[in-house]
Enzyme design. Structure first.
Site, PDB file in Angstrom:
ATOM      1  N   ARG A   1      16.270 -59.069 -56.801  1.00  0.00           N
ATOM      2  CA  ARG A   1      16.430 -60.303 -56.037  1.00  0.00           C
ATOM      3  C   ARG A   1      16.083 -61.518 -56.886  1.00  0.00           C
ATOM      4  NH1 ARG A   1      19.236 -57.817 -53.538  1.00  0.00           N
ATOM      5  NH2 ARG A   1      19.370 -57.395 -51.336  1.00  0.00           N
TER       6      ARG A   1
ATOM      7  N   TRP B   1      10.949 -59.147 -49.646  1.00  0.00           N
ATOM      8  CA  TRP B   1      12.375 -59.080 -49.322  1.00  0.00           C
ATOM      9  C   TRP B   1      12.550 -58.571 -47.894  1.00  0.00           C
ATOM     10  CZ3 TRP B   1      15.427 -54.560 -48.397  1.00  0.00           C
ATOM     11  CH2 TRP B   1      16.789 -54.864 -48.146  1.00  0.00           C
TER      12      TRP B   1
ATOM     13  N   ASN C   1      27.733 -56.085 -44.738  1.00  0.00           N
ATOM     14  CA  ASN C   1      27.880 -55.247 -45.945  1.00  0.00           C
ATOM     15  C   ASN C   1      28.667 -53.959 -45.741  1.00  0.00           C
ATOM     16  OD1 ASN C   1      26.626 -57.031 -47.608  1.00  0.00           O
ATOM     17  ND2 ASN C   1      24.669 -55.966 -47.669  1.00  0.00           N
TER      18      ASN C   1
ATOM     19  N   HIS D   1      20.009 -49.295 -46.021  1.00  0.00           N
ATOM     20  CA  HIS D   1      20.540 -50.040 -47.183  1.00  0.00           C
ATOM     21  C   HIS D   1      20.768 -49.037 -48.315  1.00  0.00           C
ATOM     22  CE1 HIS D   1      21.008 -53.361 -50.032  1.00  0.00           C
ATOM     23  NE2 HIS D   1      20.894 -54.244 -49.053  1.00  0.00           N
TER      24      HIS D   1
ATOM     25  N   ASP E   1      24.628 -69.372 -48.982  1.00  0.00           N
ATOM     26  CA  ASP E   1      24.283 -67.957 -49.107  1.00  0.00           C
ATOM     27  C   ASP E   1      22.792 -67.747 -48.818  1.00  0.00           C
ATOM     28  OD1 ASP E   1      24.898 -65.255 -49.794  1.00  0.00           O
ATOM     29  OD2 ASP E   1      23.919 -65.566 -51.724  1.00  0.00           O
TER      30      ASP E   1
ATOM     31  N   SER F   1      23.761 -53.784 -41.646  1.00  0.00           N
ATOM     32  CA  SER F   1      23.610 -54.319 -40.280  1.00  0.00           C
ATOM     33  C   SER F   1      24.677 -53.742 -39.349  1.00  0.00           C
ATOM     34  CB  SER F   1      23.697 -55.843 -40.303  1.00  0.00           C
ATOM     35  OG  SER F   1      24.950 -56.271 -40.821  1.00  0.00           O
TER      36      SER F   1
ATOM     37  N   GLU G   1      33.520 -60.147 -49.716  1.00  0.00           N
ATOM     38  CA  GLU G   1      32.586 -60.457 -50.808  1.00  0.00           C
ATOM     39  C   GLU G   1      32.843 -59.456 -51.929  1.00  0.00           C
ATOM     40  OE1 GLU G   1      27.951 -61.388 -50.622  1.00  0.00           O
ATOM     41  OE2 GLU G   1      28.313 -59.240 -50.511  1.00  0.00           O
TER      42      GLU G   1
HETATM   43  O1  SFD Z   1      22.750 -58.302 -48.432  1.00  0.00           O
HETATM   44  C1  SFD Z   1       9.217 -52.628 -33.099  1.00  0.00           C
HETATM   45  N1  SFD Z   1      20.645 -56.030 -44.637  1.00  0.00           N
HETATM   46  C2  SFD Z   1      21.938 -56.528 -44.707  1.00  0.00           C
HETATM   47  N2  SFD Z   1      22.968 -56.003 -44.031  1.00  0.00           N
HETATM   48  C3  SFD Z   1      24.191 -56.588 -43.998  1.00  0.00           C
HETATM   49  O2  SFD Z   1      25.116 -56.071 -43.349  1.00  0.00           O
HETATM   50  N3  SFD Z   1      24.422 -57.751 -44.685  1.00  0.00           N
HETATM   51  C4  SFD Z   1      23.440 -58.384 -45.427  1.00  0.00           C
HETATM   52  O3  SFD Z   1      23.681 -59.478 -45.957  1.00  0.00           O
HETATM   53  C5  SFD Z   1      22.180 -57.699 -45.543  1.00  0.00           C
HETATM   54  N4  SFD Z   1      21.146 -58.174 -46.381  1.00  0.00           N
HETATM   55  C6  SFD Z   1      19.826 -57.923 -45.928  1.00  0.00           C
HETATM   56  C7  SFD Z   1      19.568 -56.780 -45.129  1.00  0.00           C
HETATM   57  C8  SFD Z   1      18.225 -56.464 -44.841  1.00  0.00           C
HETATM   58  C9  SFD Z   1      17.220 -57.313 -45.278  1.00  0.00           C
HETATM   59  C10 SFD Z   1      15.807 -56.941 -44.966  1.00  0.00           C
HETATM   60  C11 SFD Z   1      17.530 -58.491 -45.982  1.00  0.00           C
HETATM   61  C12 SFD Z   1      18.825 -58.787 -46.313  1.00  0.00           C
HETATM   62  C13 SFD Z   1      16.443 -59.422 -46.407  1.00  0.00           C
HETATM   63  C14 SFD Z   1      20.410 -54.744 -43.941  1.00  0.00           C
HETATM   64  C15 SFD Z   1      20.297 -54.870 -42.406  1.00  0.00           C
HETATM   65  O4  SFD Z   1      19.562 -55.975 -42.036  1.00  0.00           O
HETATM   66  C16 SFD Z   1      19.692 -53.593 -41.850  1.00  0.00           C
HETATM   67  O5  SFD Z   1      20.505 -52.546 -42.288  1.00  0.00           O
HETATM   68  C17 SFD Z   1      19.604 -53.535 -40.320  1.00  0.00           C
HETATM   69  O6  SFD Z   1      18.964 -54.660 -39.795  1.00  0.00           O
HETATM   70  C18 SFD Z   1      18.888 -52.254 -39.880  1.00  0.00           C
HETATM   71  O7  SFD Z   1      18.844 -52.206 -38.489  1.00  0.00           O
HETATM   72  P1  SFD Z   1      17.604 -51.524 -37.688  1.00  0.00           P
HETATM   73  O8  SFD Z   1      17.896 -51.676 -36.247  1.00  0.00           O
HETATM   74  O9  SFD Z   1      17.349 -50.190 -38.234  1.00  0.00           O
HETATM   75  O10 SFD Z   1      16.330 -52.429 -38.110  1.00  0.00           O
HETATM   76  P2  SFD Z   1      16.006 -53.964 -37.685  1.00  0.00           P
HETATM   77  O11 SFD Z   1      17.261 -54.728 -37.452  1.00  0.00           O
HETATM   78  O12 SFD Z   1      15.103 -54.501 -38.738  1.00  0.00           O
HETATM   79  O13 SFD Z   1      15.217 -53.848 -36.290  1.00  0.00           O
HETATM   80  C19 SFD Z   1      13.951 -53.263 -36.158  1.00  0.00           C
HETATM   81  C20 SFD Z   1      13.432 -53.597 -34.770  1.00  0.00           C
HETATM   82  O14 SFD Z   1      12.270 -52.842 -34.462  1.00  0.00           O
HETATM   83  C21 SFD Z   1      11.287 -53.696 -33.905  1.00  0.00           C
HETATM   84  N5  SFD Z   1       9.999 -53.045 -34.114  1.00  0.00           N
HETATM   85  N6  SFD Z   1       9.368 -52.740 -31.766  1.00  0.00           N
HETATM   86  C22 SFD Z   1       8.393 -52.225 -30.998  1.00  0.00           C
HETATM   87  N7  SFD Z   1       7.270 -51.616 -31.487  1.00  0.00           N
HETATM   88  C23 SFD Z   1       7.089 -51.500 -32.837  1.00  0.00           C
HETATM   89  N8  SFD Z   1       5.987 -50.874 -33.309  1.00  0.00           N
HETATM   90  C24 SFD Z   1       8.102 -52.022 -33.702  1.00  0.00           C
HETATM   91  N9  SFD Z   1       8.240 -52.082 -35.058  1.00  0.00           N
HETATM   92  C25 SFD Z   1       9.416 -52.705 -35.297  1.00  0.00           C
HETATM   93  C26 SFD Z   1      11.518 -55.014 -34.616  1.00  0.00           C
HETATM   94  O15 SFD Z   1      10.933 -56.109 -33.946  1.00  0.00           O
HETATM   95  C27 SFD Z   1      13.042 -55.061 -34.589  1.00  0.00           C
HETATM   96  O16 SFD Z   1      13.513 -55.484 -33.338  1.00  0.00           O
HETATM   97  S1  SFD Z   1      21.405 -58.057 -48.085  1.00  0.00           S
HETATM   98  O17 SFD Z   1      20.538 -58.986 -48.781  1.00  0.00           O
HETATM   99  O18 SFD Z   1      21.071 -56.705 -48.369  1.00  0.00           O
HETATM  100  P1  AMP Z   2      22.570 -57.208 -52.158  1.00  0.00           P
HETATM  101  O1  AMP Z   2      22.636 -58.678 -51.989  1.00  0.00           O
HETATM  102  O2  AMP Z   2      22.077 -56.769 -53.515  1.00  0.00           O
HETATM  103  O3  AMP Z   2      21.872 -56.513 -51.027  1.00  0.00           O
HETATM  104  O4  AMP Z   2      24.052 -56.657 -52.126  1.00  0.00           O
HETATM  105  C1  AMP Z   2      24.910 -56.801 -51.048  1.00  0.00           C
HETATM  106  C2  AMP Z   2      25.983 -55.762 -51.198  1.00  0.00           C
HETATM  107  O5  AMP Z   2      26.607 -55.863 -52.480  1.00  0.00           O
HETATM  108  C3  AMP Z   2      25.471 -54.343 -51.116  1.00  0.00           C
HETATM  109  O6  AMP Z   2      26.494 -53.597 -50.500  1.00  0.00           O
HETATM  110  C4  AMP Z   2      25.287 -53.942 -52.564  1.00  0.00           C
HETATM  111  O7  AMP Z   2      25.383 -52.546 -52.754  1.00  0.00           O
HETATM  112  C5  AMP Z   2      26.443 -54.667 -53.241  1.00  0.00           C
HETATM  113  N1  AMP Z   2      26.162 -55.073 -54.625  1.00  0.00           N
HETATM  114  C6  AMP Z   2      25.226 -55.931 -55.070  1.00  0.00           C
HETATM  115  N2  AMP Z   2      25.289 -56.090 -56.388  1.00  0.00           N
HETATM  116  C7  AMP Z   2      26.296 -55.309 -56.828  1.00  0.00           C
HETATM  117  C8  AMP Z   2      26.873 -55.033 -58.110  1.00  0.00           C
HETATM  118  N3  AMP Z   2      26.391 -55.600 -59.227  1.00  0.00           N
HETATM  119  N4  AMP Z   2      27.898 -54.158 -58.154  1.00  0.00           N
HETATM  120  C9  AMP Z   2      28.374 -53.585 -57.036  1.00  0.00           C
HETATM  121  N5  AMP Z   2      27.881 -53.806 -55.809  1.00  0.00           N
HETATM  122  C10 AMP Z   2      26.868 -54.659 -55.701  1.00  0.00           C
END
Ligand code: SFD
Ligand code: AMP
Length: 628
Positions: free
Chosen positions: A247, A216, A62, A387, A350, A438, A126
């Site tokens: 979602r 989520w 993203n 996010h 997806d 990510s 995207e």
């Molecule tokens: O689109 C302990 N995110 C998405 N990012 C993208 O780039 N593309 C996507 O397609 C993304 N989509 C998405 C995303 C997030 C989620 C939840 C979904 C879908 C369903 C965002 C990214 O995933 C997010 O920004 C990063 O992963 C953040 O990285 P970080 O490192 O801050 O968090 P992490 O990866 O979740 O890792 C956490 C770690 O900590 C561990 N942990 N370890 C020891 N002791 C404890 N007490 C702990 N508590 C946690 C975990 O095990 C893990 O290793 S979209 O749908 O939005």
């Molecule tokens: P999402 O699947 O909602 O997590 O979105 C993935 C990426 O697309 C994130 O960067 C969002 O901010 C962006 N996004 C989702 N929906 C829209 C929308 N309707 N307009 C613009 N950006 C969007």
């Protein structure tokens, strides 16, 4: 007392967490540590290959700015983030990540991540900032590089980190326990990077019964980053800025590909496009109401207005979107059929790339996306600073992206260091730098590691860890096991006992009070001072009862501490929503007692828990615009 072996590990740099930020940190730290003869260790509660938010994979990257390709400038990205967060963002931190993020993406590709390519060999976007990937194995690929960099012997998996070790105002390591063996872990370190993600299940989820784990956000991130930094005495920021993702309903499938790649519309139960019919409402949230894209919370808000009027369900018009794309091929039946197959497969992929349950739900409910719309809904609130939320620690920005004015407020020597010496934060753990996702979390982990090593070189002394304190901590952390052993036989059903509470029931109590008083799903994301005051009273009672948590085994001991972590995240949230007397992010939460956005509140709302007194302090910090 539970008779656990104490394992002591000494390292220079300790990385807690094993997700995107931690893996980025590991790769970078290994490089600088090797040059300087320093050691690095990483601890994850799970197995790094499949831990954190990216465990199931992702279907898009993203954050990709395209600086090298000349597609966008840093200023373009800052403007996008600033507007999406209704003006509340640390531009220095966002820019620092944005100028390094493409490098992380190029590394992912080098390590084997398949990124979609167009016929000219360029990345398939995207949207403006997002790239399409075949991301089922995304985390495995990123983890492999991290493991190779610091060496498998320096990685501690299935060790749950409870909290920090301190040496005065400097962090000195961390304590935790194995969730597989009877071992209590004490990590001594000269600097610590926190990368334990955000928090889920603080609020009651829409899912119920056996579907409870289907949220989520990944159920295993439970607020450990917030707890760790708060307990160390670090200043926190944007604790009110929760994220409410819209979602696909019930299985939480992503919508980004539908809105951006397939150019889908969402309509209400009457077939109306709420982004058009409710467009006038955007005038109430200027200047952000007129920017493109419409900020995520305002998109939610226009939808919620219809939901609150009973105009649901809300549908993603998948059949219409697929039909529109394929229409171009209508005159050639063979090409049309091929295109429809391609679109159908992209639609399913997806979900299969990142939210497999959504594909299962489609299959189970006979959904063919090319034929039928699917319901979407606003999910319960989550804490995810990486996010479109912003919660996390208040960290130092880079020295070179400051003005005279910002340097005093935003810079204190080491990029990504919190207000506690030696304590660095990245990804969801650091606040006010949203939209890193990510790739940006990985890039921020790399930045944090470089500066953590610099901090160690500048402060290369062994922190002083009091031995007596460790025994006390061990006793406190393992106490739920002792409590269960002592009292569980006093009732015929071990679930019900006047002398203890089990973690699941404790979690339900937390979720119910947050849902009803702090603006969860049931309250239509609305809350007010009287509600929040009542919520605080119930949180106080909950905190009292947290001393009565009981655990039958190691797994449940982890559940106890996860819920204590959630409770602290909840308290920081409630206190900060209460502090900010305005509504700035309708669609994330709305305060009927302060229903408008106010200029005087164009500030960061920060908070801090003082370890010496146990008191909370709330404070405002200025927002400076650094970029045009
Ligand atoms: O689109 C302990 N995110 C998405 N990012 C993208 O780039 N593309 C996507 O397609 C993304 N989509 C998405 C995303 C997030 C989620 C939840 C979904 C879908 C369903 C965002 C990214 O995933 C997010 O920004 C990063 O992963 C953040 O990285 P970080 O490192 O801050 O968090 P992490 O990866 O979740 O890792 C956490 C770690 O900590 C561990 N942990 N370890 C020891 N002791 C404890 N007490 C702990 N508590 C946690 C975990 O095990 C893990 O290793 S979209 O749908 O939005
Ligand atoms: P999402 O699947 O909602 O997590 O979105 C993935 C990426 O697309 C994130 O960067 C969002 O901010 C962006 N996004 C989702 N929906 C829209 C929308 N309707 N307009 C613009 N950006 C969007």
């Amino acid at each position: 007392m539970a008779n656990f072996e104490t394992v002591t590990v000494k390292t220079d740099l300790l990385i807690v967490g094993g997700g995107m930020a931690a893996c980025g940190a590991a790769v970078e730290a290994a490089h600088w540590a090797k040059k300087n003869g320093l050691s690095v260790a990483l601890v994850d509660k799970a197995a790094v290959d499949r831990s954190g938010a990216v465990a199931m994979g992702l279907s898009a990257i993203n954050q990709y700015v395209g600086l090298m390709e000349g597609d966008n400038t840093l200023t373009d990205y800052i403007r996008y983030v600033r507007n999406d967060l209704m003006g509340v963002t640390r531009e220095d931190c966002v820019a620092n990540i944005a100028r390094h993020v493409d490098g992380s993406v190029h590394l992912f590709e080098k390590w084997g991540l398949p990124i979609w390519k167009d016929e000219k060999g360029g990345y398939v976007h995207e949207g403006r900032w997002q790239l399409m990937i075949n991301g089922e194995s995304y985390k495995v690929i990123v983890a492999e590089a991290a493991k190779n960099a610091i060496g498998i012997d320096n990685i501690y998996e299935r060790v749950f980190i409870v909290g920090p070790l301190m040496d005065g105002d400097r962090v000195a390591g961390a304590v935790g326990f194995s969730i597989r063996e009877e071992k209590f872990y004490v990590f001594h370190a000269k600097a610590v990077i926190v990368g334990m993600g955000g928090a889920v299940h603080v609020f009651k989820p829409r899912s119920a019964g056996e579907g409870l784990g289907r949220a989520w956000y990944p159920p295993w991130n439970s607020g450990s980053s917030a707890y760790f930094t708060l307990k160390a005495g670090a200043e926190m920021t944007c604790q009110e800025v929760r994220f409410i993702p819209v979602r696909f309903k019930d299985a939480y499938g992503p919508v980004g590909a539908w809105f951006l790649l397939f150019k889908s519309r969402a309509t209400n139960g009457l077939g109306e496009n709420y982004m058009q019919t409710n467009a006038d409402e955007l005038q109430n949230w200027l200047p952000y109401g007129k920017v493109k894209p419409v900020p995520a919370n305002l998109r939610n808000w226009l939808m919620l207005l219809d939901v609150m009027e009973g105009k649901g369900p809300i549908f993603m018009r998948t059949e219409e979107a697929i039909g529109n794309i394929a229409a171009e091929f209508k005159d050639d039946p063979k090409a049309y059929k091929k295109k429809m197959k391609e679109l159908e497969s992209e639609a399913w992929e997806d979900f299969l790339d990142m939210t497999i349950s959504q594909a299962i739900l489609w299959a189970a409910s006979n959904v063919a996306p090319e034929e039928r719309s699917s319901e979407i809904a606003a999910a319960e609130p989550y804490f995810i600073g990486s996010h479109s939320g912003a919660s996390g620690a208040w960290v130092s920005g880079p020295s070179d992206i400051q003005t005279g004015e910002t340097k005093n407020e935003y810079y204190w020597g080491y990029d990504c260091m919190s207000t506690v010496n030696g304590l660095f934060c990245a990804g969801d753990a650091s606040g006010a730098s949203s939209h890193k996702f990510s790739s940006g979390s990985h890039a921020e982990g790399r930045i944090a590691a470089k500066f953590a090593i610099k901090f160690i070189l500048d402060n290369n002394s062994e922190p002083n860890i009091g031995g007596a304190g460790i025994e006390e901590l061990k006793k406190e952390i393992l106490a739920p096991l002792d409590r269960f052993a002592e009292f569980s036989k006093n009732t015929t059903d071990a679930e019900i006992n006047p002398d203890y509470i089990r973690p699941k029931m404790f979690m339900f109590r937390l979720q119910k009070l947050m849902d009803e008083y702090a603006g969860g799903v049931t309250a239509q994301f609305k809350t007010s001072k009287p509600l929040l005051d009542k919520g605080m009273e119930l949180l106080d009672f909950l905190r009292e009862d947290s001393c009565k948590l009981a655990a039958e085994d190691l797994h449940e001991l982890m559940r106890c501490w996860e819920n204590i972590h959630r409770m602290w995240q909840a308290e920081a949230h409630v206190r900060t929503i209460l502090f900010r007397e305005e509504t700035r992010w309708p669609g994330y939460y709305f305060r009927p007692d302060f229903p408008e956005m106010k200029d005087e509140w164009k500030v960061f709302a920060n908070c801090k828990w003082h370890p010496a007194t146990g008191e909370w302090e709330m404070m405002k910090r200025p927002i400076y615009q650094i970029f045009d």
